[in-house]
Design an enzyme around this catalytic site. Sequence first.
Site, short mmCIF file in Angstrom:
data_model
loop_
_atom_site.label_atom_id
_atom_site.label_comp_id
_atom_site.label_asym_id
_atom_site.label_seq_id
_atom_site.Cartn_x
_atom_site.Cartn_y
_atom_site.Cartn_z
N SER A 47 0.82 -1.21 0.00
CA SER A 47 0.00 0.00 0.00
C SER A 47 0.85 1.26 0.00
O SER A 47 1.93 1.30 0.60
CB SER A 47 -0.90 0.03 1.24
N ARG A 75 -3.73 4.06 -1.76
CA ARG A 75 -4.59 4.44 -0.66
C ARG A 75 -4.98 5.91 -0.82
O ARG A 75 -4.30 6.82 -0.34
CB ARG A 75 -3.88 4.19 0.66
N GLU A 113 -13.57 2.31 8.99
CA GLU A 113 -12.85 1.07 8.73
C GLU A 113 -11.34 1.26 8.82
O GLU A 113 -10.55 0.50 8.21
CB GLU A 113 -13.25 0.51 7.36
N HIS A 170 -13.72 -4.67 7.95
CA HIS A 170 -12.63 -4.54 8.92
C HIS A 170 -13.20 -4.32 10.32
O HIS A 170 -14.15 -3.56 10.50
CB HIS A 170 -11.73 -3.35 8.58
N LYS A 197 -13.03 -10.15 1.43
CA LYS A 197 -12.01 -9.70 2.38
C LYS A 197 -12.58 -9.53 3.79
O LYS A 197 -13.62 -8.91 3.99
CB LYS A 197 -11.40 -8.37 1.93
N ARG A 239 -0.92 -13.67 8.10
CA ARG A 239 -0.41 -12.99 6.91
C ARG A 239 0.60 -13.88 6.17
O ARG A 239 0.86 -13.68 4.99
CB ARG A 239 0.25 -11.66 7.30
#
Length: 283
Positions: A47, A75, A113, A170, A197, A239
Site C-alpha cells: 500500500s 490508498r 474502517e 474490517h 475480504k 499474513r
Amino acid sequence: MFKAPMALIMAMAVSVCSGSVNAEERVRSLQVGKLTVGQGQPAIIVSTSGEDETKVLQEAEQVARTQEADILELRVDKLVFATDAAKVTALGQAVRKRLNGKPLLLTFRTKPEGGEKAPDDAAYTELYQQWLEAGFADLIDIEMRIGEAEVRKLIDFAHQHRVATIVSYHDFNGTPSNEAMLQRLEQQAQYGADVLKLAVMPKTPEDVNRLTSITWQMRQRSDRPLLTMAMGGQGTVTRLSGEIYGSNLTFGSMGSASAPGQIDVKVLHQTMAALHKANSPSQ
C-alpha cells in the site's frame, strides 16, 4: 519489520502444513491485469502511504522494481486531495505508467474502517464511479458497510469497466463471532465480489485460530479468492500462512505499514515460499 530465524520459519512451515489439504484446488482463478490470483503463493499487496504526488510516485516506482511485490494499493484516503476526483485520476494514471504492468488496486479506506477520511456514502460511491470511468485501476476495494444496494451498484459499475472488485469488512476492535465472520464473507459472495475480504483484531491466540478456521470453512463454500487476516502482532501468522487455510492475497510493507502487523515484503515472500515448498505434494 518482522524478523525470524530461518530455522523458526521452517519449523512453523512444517507445523502449519502438516496434514493439510491443498486449498488451491478449490479456487477459481482471477485474472487481474497480467497477474493470476488464486494459484500458488498468495499475491502480495503493498500500500502507498504518501500524502502527495511526489511520494506516491516514488512508492510506485519502488514497487515496480521490487520482484516480491505483486500489486500496488493506491490508498486514496491518505492523500491531502483525496476527494478531488480529477487530481486523484491524474495521479492514478501516472502511477499506472510507473508500475510496468503490475496491477493497481484503488482503495478509499474510510474512518469507520481504519482510514483517514470520512466522506458520506453518496460521495464515496460517486468518487469511485468517476475513477472507474477514468480507467486507471485494475481492482477496487469496496467497503460492505455502505449497504447491499450501493455495494452491488459499484460492483456492477466496476465490471462494466472491466475492473475486478474486493468487498471488505474490517474490525479494529476485536474478532466477531464465528457466525458473524462467516455471514459477512457469504454476503460478500452473494453481492458478486470477485475477492472476499475480512480483517479482524485478535485479543487472544484463540481469536487467531477462529479466523483461520472461518477462512477454511469459507473456502469449502466458495471458489472465489479470499483475503483474510488477523491484525496486530498476534495475527502475524495469518499474513504468512494464508495459502494453507485458503486465503489468496496478503499485505506486505515497504517502509510504513498500512495496518498493524504487516511484514516487510521481502521477508514475507521468503517465508511464504518456505511454506509453499513445505506444503507441496512432493515434500
